[in-house]
Scaffold this active site. Structure first.
Site, PDB file in Angstrom:
ATOM      1  N   ALA A  63       3.048  -3.488 -10.947  1.00  0.00           N
ATOM      2  CA  ALA A  63       2.895  -4.212  -9.774  1.00  0.00           C
ATOM      3  C   ALA A  63       1.932  -3.798  -8.936  1.00  0.00           C
ATOM      4  O   ALA A  63       1.457  -2.608  -9.186  1.00  0.00           O
ATOM      5  CB  ALA A  63       4.163  -4.324  -8.715  1.00  0.00           C
ATOM      6  N   CYS A 107      -0.737 -14.589   1.276  1.00  0.00           N
ATOM      7  CA  CYS A 107      -1.523 -13.978   0.186  1.00  0.00           C
ATOM      8  C   CYS A 107      -2.794 -14.727  -0.243  1.00  0.00           C
ATOM      9  O   CYS A 107      -3.793 -14.421  -0.614  1.00  0.00           O
ATOM     10  CB  CYS A 107      -1.036 -13.640  -0.992  1.00  0.00           C
ATOM     11  SG  CYS A 107       0.330 -12.297  -0.741  1.00  0.00           S
ATOM     12  N   CYS A 112      -1.480 -17.108  -5.774  1.00  0.00           N
ATOM     13  CA  CYS A 112      -0.309 -17.580  -4.997  1.00  0.00           C
ATOM     14  C   CYS A 112       0.100 -16.941  -3.792  1.00  0.00           C
ATOM     15  O   CYS A 112      -0.432 -16.102  -3.382  1.00  0.00           O
ATOM     16  CB  CYS A 112       0.943 -17.246  -6.067  1.00  0.00           C
ATOM     17  SG  CYS A 112       1.176 -15.449  -6.479  1.00  0.00           S
ATOM     18  N   VAL A 168      -3.062  -5.058  -9.822  1.00  0.00           N
ATOM     19  CA  VAL A 168      -2.511  -4.225 -10.435  1.00  0.00           C
ATOM     20  C   VAL A 168      -2.895  -2.838 -10.079  1.00  0.00           C
ATOM     21  O   VAL A 168      -2.534  -1.867 -10.016  1.00  0.00           O
ATOM     22  CB  VAL A 168      -1.757  -4.414 -11.764  1.00  0.00           C
ATOM     23  CG1 VAL A 168      -1.323  -3.438 -12.281  1.00  0.00           C
ATOM     24  CG2 VAL A 168      -0.698  -5.781 -11.496  1.00  0.00           C
ATOM     25  N   LYS A 195       7.779   6.030 -17.741  1.00  0.00           N
ATOM     26  CA  LYS A 195       8.683   7.058 -17.081  1.00  0.00           C
ATOM     27  C   LYS A 195       9.018   6.354 -15.674  1.00  0.00           C
ATOM     28  O   LYS A 195       9.699   7.203 -14.928  1.00  0.00           O
ATOM     29  CB  LYS A 195       8.044   8.254 -16.872  1.00  0.00           C
ATOM     30  CG  LYS A 195       7.708   9.132 -18.147  1.00  0.00           C
ATOM     31  CD  LYS A 195       7.084  10.134 -17.918  1.00  0.00           C
ATOM     32  CE  LYS A 195       6.824  11.185 -19.210  1.00  0.00           C
ATOM     33  NZ  LYS A 195       6.359  12.570 -19.010  1.00  0.00           N
ATOM     34  N   HIS A 200      -3.752  -4.929  -3.592  1.00  0.00           N
ATOM     35  CA  HIS A 200      -3.624  -6.288  -3.210  1.00  0.00           C
ATOM     36  C   HIS A 200      -3.569  -6.270  -1.521  1.00  0.00           C
ATOM     37  O   HIS A 200      -2.447  -6.360  -1.110  1.00  0.00           O
ATOM     38  CB  HIS A 200      -2.514  -6.640  -3.754  1.00  0.00           C
ATOM     39  CG  HIS A 200      -1.962  -8.154  -3.407  1.00  0.00           C
ATOM     40  ND1 HIS A 200      -2.845  -8.964  -2.718  1.00  0.00           N
ATOM     41  CD2 HIS A 200      -0.748  -8.887  -3.468  1.00  0.00           C
ATOM     42  CE1 HIS A 200      -2.108 -10.239  -2.433  1.00  0.00           C
ATOM     43  NE2 HIS A 200      -1.185 -10.123  -3.022  1.00  0.00           N
TER      44      HIS A 200
END
Length: 386
Positions: free
Chosen positions: A238, A92, A370, A336, A222, A340
């Site tokens: 995520a 990444c 990271c 998020v 949910k 990504h």
């Protein structure tokens, strides 16, 4: 040798819209997406291709893409064959690592102008049949194997994120609230035209793609856990699997003056950090600390932080470790919300950071990301006024 390092400047920065998994870039060659993004960036900032010496391109899922993707990108963009090309993989961190490599090349006097960037079409990651001579037995997903699995512990990156949340006592509610803000900031940034300066439209399967894909009306309460039966990480907190490209152009200050290029920002320093692989979510904080020390700056002097949201927990834990004002973090939202695309994300957050510094009239920006295996990379930049 290498005693008098040159000042390194950023003279161009741009990116494609980020799109959803199997969205408008699905089936498109990564070299095409990257070349179109590169061409738009060079054209927008009036960078003469004949001045370029090197190209560093971050990319992870290289299977079935052919030799040296960076060279393919240059060829499709019709740039000179003499440009030295490098395809780099630091998981990444690849896109930001490409920037640090370009920075070192210029600082040492090897090159005057370097393109650094990243591209990833995660949608195209193929299935394989490992260790077999024929297509027999169970197939393997290279997206999971080569990008989303801790090779030392044989667990998904999401499980590593869960362990980080447990270790630092980060609740699901905290991660959901953090993610809601990320979504809101990204949506507001688009509504106010904040991204217009950094995003260049790209032709996808069904026409021009002009905006990032941001999932509408996410119902955080949910959503079911993704990695554990009673886990904290869900598709809402995520980042989505996504596709995109980003590019910047670095130059020595002398070359920028010679070519009369307006300087967007100067690169003050960078830092890398590595630790045990399971601890990778906190590596940006330590890389940032190293980079700030080299730049002779403290945390309070930083106006904006761009920390890649590999998970909401990553943004939260690094803010806790560094102890800066949360309002300074990812002012236009983060991964998020907008995605990504792993090989491109390190460059993407630098492009967004430069844009935010100009739009919000700030000066010092720090980016951190990271990477799997325990690492992290950081960059410190200073906006320059024209």
């Amino acid at each position: 040798m290498f005693k008098n390092f040159k000042d390194v400047c950023i003279v161009a920065a741009g990116r494609s819209p980020l799109t959803a998994y199997k969205g408008p870039y699905y089936g498109m060659e990564a070299s095409t997406l990257a070349s179109e993004t590169l061409t738009s960036t060079l054209s927008s900032f009036q960078i003469n291709p004949n001045t370029i010496d090197e190209f560093y391109l971050g990319n992870i899922f290289q299977l079935n893409q052919g030799q040296n993707l960076a060279k393919q990108v240059l060829n499709k963009a019709q740039l000179p064959d003499r440009i030295v090309s490098h395809t780099v993989n630091k998981i990444c961190s690849s896109g930001m690592f490409a920037i640090t490599l370009g920075t070192m090349s210029i600082a040492q006097g090897y090159s005057d102008v370097v393109i650094s960037g990243g591209v990833e079409i995660m949608s195209n990651a193929p299935y394989t049949y490992p260790r077999l001579l024929r297509m027999e037995g169970e197939r393997s997903d290279s997206l999971i194997d080569d990008g989303l699995t801790d090779v030392f512990h044989k667990i998904h990156m999401g499980e590593v994120g869960e362990r980080c949340a447990d270790k630092y006592e980060i609740t699901k509610e905290e991660m959901d609230e953090y993610s809601k803000k990320s979504y809101r900031k990204a949506q507001e940034a688009w509504a106010k035209g904040k991204f217009n300066k950094e995003v260049f439209p790209v032709k996808g399967r069904d026409g021009m793609v002009k905006m990032d894909y941001i999932k509408p009306n996410v119902q955080f309460e949910k959503l079911k856990p993704s990695f554990r039966e009673n886990g904290k990480i869900t598709p809402g907190n995520a980042p989505p699997i996504s596709d995109g490209a980003a590019m910047i152009v670095l130059a020595s200050r002398e070359k920028a003056v010679e070519m009369n290029w307006p300087v967007l920002a100067s690169v003050l320093s960078f830092g890398h950090y590595d630790q045990e692989s399971i601890e990778f979510p906190t590596s940006p904080a330590f890389a940032i600390q190293k980079a700030l020390k080299i730049a002779n700056l403290n945390i309070d002097q930083v106006d904006f932080f761009e920390i890649n949201e590999a998970f909401a927990a990553v943004g939260i834990v690094n803010q806790r470790l560094l102890k800066f004002d949360m309002e300074k973090l990812n002012p236009y939202g983060g991964a998020v919300a907008i995605g990504h695309p792993v090989g491109a994300s390190g460059t993407r957050i630098i492009v967004t950071l430069i844009n935010a510094l100009f739009q919000e009239n700030k000066n010092i920006g720090v980016a951190g990301i990271c990477n799997g295996g325990g690492g992290g990379t950081a960059l410190v930049i200073k906006k320059e006024t024209h």
